[in-house]
Design a protein around this motif. Sequence first.
Motif, short mmCIF file in Angstrom:
data_model
loop_
_atom_site.label_atom_id
_atom_site.label_comp_id
_atom_site.label_asym_id
_atom_site.label_seq_id
_atom_site.Cartn_x
_atom_site.Cartn_y
_atom_site.Cartn_z
N LEU A 42 -4.32 -4.89 -4.45
CA LEU A 42 -4.21 -3.94 -3.35
C LEU A 42 -4.17 -2.49 -3.84
N ARG B 187 -5.59 4.07 -7.17
CA ARG B 187 -5.60 2.76 -6.51
C ARG B 187 -6.95 2.07 -6.72
N TYR C 169 0.82 -1.21 0.00
CA TYR C 169 0.00 0.00 0.00
C TYR C 169 0.85 1.26 0.00
N THR D 71 -1.95 -1.23 -6.03
CA THR D 71 -0.59 -0.78 -6.30
C THR D 71 -0.24 -1.05 -7.76
#
Length: 183
Positions: free
Chosen positions: A97, A145, A73, A99
């Motif tokens: 996640l 994200r 993260y 990324t």
Amino acid sequence: LFLAVGRVTSQKGLDLAVRALDYAPSARLLILGISAGEWGYEEYVKRLVWERRGRAALTFARVSPRLYKALHYVARAVVMPSRWEPFGISAIEAMALGTPVIAAKVGGLPEVVDGYGVLVEPEDVEGLGRAMEALATGRVKPPSRAAVSRYVDERFRLRNTVEMLEQCYEKARKFAYYRAVSG
């Protein structure tokens, strides 16, 4: 901070990621490595990291799932400079996640990353470093994200994978049928 994860083997190209720091003065790299028995290669990567101490770190320590996710993260991107990569499960994990990934254009990585990160030519240390620097300095804005994780949800979750597999089998069945009746 950039993150690289996986087996410390020449296949994964972690040496390329460390050497790319020479072209990315604003970047820092953390490698979460898993020993795979390529002792000569591991020693080579350790030496490269030592030469860039303060900018690169390598650990073989097991990290908890919670820390693993937290590191993803906070990372600007996960770096995957693989020399060959059939699919790229680490890319999917990172993107799930949220990324983004900087990956070499090898194997399945171009299809997996598909606009939700940056692709570089294989073995292009300078290009990899320039991509890291551009993300580190904000000259290149990664996708949000939320967009990255939504992409994984739409393409790689089990419910969608089963549907895509069924479609693939149906195409194969039709191809076999038409080939049989026309041949």
